[in-house]
Design a protein around this motif. Structure first.
Motif, mmCIF file in Angstrom:
data_model
loop_
_atom_site.group_PDB
_atom_site.id
_atom_site.type_symbol
_atom_site.label_atom_id
_atom_site.label_comp_id
_atom_site.label_asym_id
_atom_site.label_seq_id
_atom_site.Cartn_x
_atom_site.Cartn_y
_atom_site.Cartn_z
ATOM 1 N N GLY A 138 0.827 -1.202 0.000
ATOM 2 C CA GLY A 138 0.000 0.000 0.000
ATOM 3 C C GLY A 138 0.859 1.249 0.000
ATOM 4 O O GLY A 138 1.957 1.271 0.568
ATOM 5 N N VAL A 139 0.351 2.300 -0.630
ATOM 6 C CA VAL A 139 1.083 3.564 -0.678
ATOM 7 C C VAL A 139 0.077 4.707 -0.588
ATOM 8 O O VAL A 139 -1.008 4.639 -1.162
ATOM 9 N N GLN A 140 0.434 5.745 0.161
ATOM 10 C CA GLN A 140 -0.506 6.829 0.442
ATOM 11 C C GLN A 140 0.244 8.144 0.677
ATOM 12 O O GLN A 140 1.153 8.204 1.493
ATOM 13 N N TRP A 141 -0.157 9.187 -0.045
ATOM 14 C CA TRP A 141 0.429 10.518 0.140
ATOM 15 C C TRP A 141 -0.305 11.253 1.253
ATOM 16 O O TRP A 141 -1.539 11.233 1.327
ATOM 17 N N ASP A 142 0.457 11.889 2.143
ATOM 18 C CA ASP A 142 -0.123 12.723 3.198
ATOM 19 C C ASP A 142 0.242 14.172 2.905
ATOM 20 O O ASP A 142 1.382 14.585 3.125
ATOM 21 N N GLY A 143 -0.725 14.921 2.385
ATOM 22 C CA GLY A 143 -0.459 16.304 2.021
ATOM 23 C C GLY A 143 -0.198 17.205 3.210
ATOM 24 O O GLY A 143 0.411 18.268 3.060
ATOM 25 N N ARG A 144 -0.631 16.803 4.415
ATOM 26 C CA ARG A 144 -0.411 17.622 5.619
ATOM 27 C C ARG A 144 1.068 17.662 5.985
ATOM 28 O O ARG A 144 1.588 18.699 6.387
ATOM 29 N N THR A 145 1.732 16.519 5.887
ATOM 30 C CA THR A 145 3.143 16.427 6.271
ATOM 31 C C THR A 145 4.061 16.326 5.063
ATOM 32 O O THR A 145 5.284 16.341 5.227
ATOM 33 N N ARG A 146 3.464 16.179 3.872
ATOM 34 C CA ARG A 146 4.214 15.987 2.636
ATOM 35 C C ARG A 146 5.134 14.772 2.737
ATOM 36 O O ARG A 146 6.275 14.782 2.293
ATOM 37 N N LEU A 147 4.577 13.699 3.296
ATOM 38 C CA LEU A 147 5.276 12.429 3.383
ATOM 39 C C LEU A 147 4.511 11.384 2.578
ATOM 40 O O LEU A 147 3.279 11.403 2.522
ATOM 41 N N LEU A 148 5.257 10.477 1.964
ATOM 42 C CA LEU A 148 4.681 9.362 1.238
ATOM 43 C C LEU A 148 4.782 8.133 2.143
ATOM 44 O O LEU A 148 5.872 7.669 2.450
ATOM 45 N N TRP A 149 3.626 7.629 2.583
ATOM 46 C CA TRP A 149 3.596 6.475 3.470
ATOM 47 C C TRP A 149 3.426 5.196 2.660
ATOM 48 O O TRP A 149 2.720 5.178 1.652
ATOM 49 N N THR A 165 6.245 2.658 6.658
ATOM 50 C CA THR A 165 7.371 3.563 6.442
ATOM 51 C C THR A 165 6.901 4.884 5.861
ATOM 52 O O THR A 165 6.059 4.905 4.960
ATOM 53 N N ALA A 166 7.450 5.966 6.381
ATOM 54 C CA ALA A 166 7.189 7.299 5.838
ATOM 55 C C ALA A 166 8.403 7.716 5.021
ATOM 56 O O ALA A 166 9.536 7.706 5.514
ATOM 57 N N LEU A 167 8.158 8.073 3.763
ATOM 58 C CA LEU A 167 9.232 8.450 2.857
ATOM 59 C C LEU A 167 9.180 9.943 2.562
ATOM 60 O O LEU A 167 8.101 10.497 2.318
ATOM 61 N N ARG A 168 10.333 10.554 2.553
ATOM 62 C CA ARG A 168 10.427 11.961 2.198
ATOM 63 C C ARG A 168 10.774 12.075 0.715
ATOM 64 O O ARG A 168 11.664 11.383 0.228
ATOM 65 N N VAL A 169 10.056 12.929 0.020
ATOM 66 C CA VAL A 169 10.280 13.130 -1.407
ATOM 67 C C VAL A 169 11.189 14.331 -1.616
ATOM 68 O O VAL A 169 10.879 15.445 -1.195
ATOM 69 N N GLY A 170 12.324 14.078 -2.251
ATOM 70 C CA GLY A 170 13.270 15.149 -2.527
ATOM 71 C C GLY A 170 13.585 15.219 -4.005
ATOM 72 O O GLY A 170 12.875 14.666 -4.846
ATOM 73 N N GLY A 171 14.659 15.914 -4.327
ATOM 74 C CA GLY A 171 15.029 16.096 -5.716
ATOM 75 C C GLY A 171 14.090 17.057 -6.402
ATOM 76 O O GLY A 171 13.587 18.013 -5.797
ATOM 77 N N THR A 172 13.801 16.797 -7.671
ATOM 78 C CA THR A 172 12.894 17.628 -8.459
ATOM 79 C C THR A 172 11.810 16.728 -9.046
ATOM 80 O O THR A 172 11.983 15.508 -9.091
ATOM 81 N N PRO A 173 10.705 17.286 -9.520
ATOM 82 C CA PRO A 173 9.699 16.437 -10.162
ATOM 83 C C PRO A 173 10.279 15.620 -11.318
ATOM 84 O O PRO A 173 9.863 14.472 -11.528
ATOM 85 N N ALA A 174 11.240 16.181 -12.036
ATOM 86 C CA ALA A 174 11.831 15.471 -13.171
ATOM 87 C C ALA A 174 12.835 14.410 -12.735
ATOM 88 O O ALA A 174 13.094 13.458 -13.483
ATOM 89 N N ALA A 175 13.380 14.548 -11.539
ATOM 90 C CA ALA A 175 14.363 13.597 -11.023
ATOM 91 C C ALA A 175 14.145 13.433 -9.516
ATOM 92 O O ALA A 175 14.907 13.946 -8.698
ATOM 93 N N PRO A 176 13.079 12.725 -9.129
ATOM 94 C CA PRO A 176 12.741 12.615 -7.701
ATOM 95 C C PRO A 176 13.698 11.713 -6.934
ATOM 96 O O PRO A 176 14.376 10.857 -7.505
#
Length: 311
Positions: free
Chosen positions: A164-175, A183-194
């Motif tokens: 399962g995968v779920q975006w949390d817009g409140r914390t900007r974490l991808l669970w 696991t909570a994942l932090r999205v970094g980089g750029t949209p073109a190279a995440p």
């Protein structure tokens, strides 16, 4: 029995918000949008199913290059997401296909064939990129879908049994939930190279993590299903609280769960062990108030409220 697959096409899909129910039917290899819970509860069968709209990769001309006859086998996910004022169907299949479909046109925003990875869930991020959880692959990928409809550029995070995968817009974490951890994942980089990096990881209270969904009545919390039970997770306290049903058997092996906006009524789907496959069901279960409907002739895997939740 007719499954209602001659129902209105994508262009006729109602745009008003409504708490219809979307199901993944492996028998017809289709995603079916059913009428509201109230109308669904009045369905007695075994006649024509109350289908409002349907979609199948088998009928999507713009997916021919991804060989849906093979990649669309055993569809296993369907979500509604809204981005930029447009509603999208997010769907996956165990055969490898992942697709984000514009419900107003029926056209594909983005799609990929992940091969034998067994994708089980998908999420659309605000920047237009797409996250995918694949159990056999043992990974969560974040595809740079914003680059184009077949972009294969992606970041990856290994997660055993990712389901399962779920975006949390409140914390900007991808669970993401796997066999043994959330696991909570932090999205970094750029949209073109995440880039994906782990922000935190919490052991599940028992093995067999499967579904992950937002608790709409308590923003910030999540529904988490495991092989044995259903849980509500509070990230602030890092605590899992067991959700109990009157029939404890109904808590086992839940493939999908979600609360209806406004009412809080739960919708779950779990195998009924009465059909053609051990992981499917023809029964949709409602809780609070309790109720169930058997949709004869179907082989359902997941069922969700068709809510215009945008994360």
């Amino acid at each position: 029995m007719s499954l209602g697959l001659g129902a209105p096409t994508a262009s006729a899909l109602p745009v008003r918000p409504g708490w219809a129910v979307v199901v993944v039917d492996q028998g017809s290899r289709s995603v079916l949008l059913l009428q509201s819970a109230e109308e669904l509860m009045a369905y007695r069968g075994p006649g024509r199913l109350p289908v409002v709209w349907s979609w199948s990769a088998d009928r999507a001309a713009d997916l021919a290059d991804l060989t849906p006859a093979h990649s669309w086998s055993m569809p296993d996910e369907a979500k509604s997401r809204v981005r930029g004022g447009r509603r999208y169907l997010l769907t996956t299949a165990s055969g490898g296909l992942v697709a984000v479909v514009d419900t107003a046109t029926g056209g594909t925003y983005w799609a990929a064939d992940t091969g034998g990875a067994n994708p089980h869930s998908v999420e659309l991020l605000p920047d237009g990129n797409v996250a995918v959880a694949a159990s056999a692959g043992g990974w969560v990928r974040l595809y740079a879908a914003s680059r184009g409809p077949r972009s294969a550029v992606h970041a990856v995070y290994p997660l055993k049994g990712a389901h399962g995968v779920q975006w949390d817009g409140r914390t900007r974490l991808l669970w993401a939930v796997g066999d043994d951890e959330l696991t909570a994942l932090r999205v970094g980089g750029t949209p073109a190279a995440p880039v994906l990096t782990a922000a935190r990881s919490i052991p599940l209270p028992e093995p067999g993590g499967h579904d992950l969904a937002p608790v709409l009545a308590a923003p910030g919390r999540f529904w988490v299903s495991t092989a044995g039970h259903l849980w509500q997770f509070d990230p602030a306290g890092g605590r899992f609280t067991r959700v109990r049903f009157a029939d404890e058997a109904a808590e086992r092996d839940i493939k999908s769960v979600g609360d209806e906006p406004g009412t809080g009524r739960l919708l779950t789907a779990a195998p009924d062990h009465a059909g053609a496959c051990s992981w499917c069901t023809s029964v949709l279960a409602l809780h609070g108030p309790d109720g169930a409907r058997t949709l004869r002739g179907t082989q359902l895997y997941k069922a969700r409220w068709w809510a215009s939740w945008s994360g």
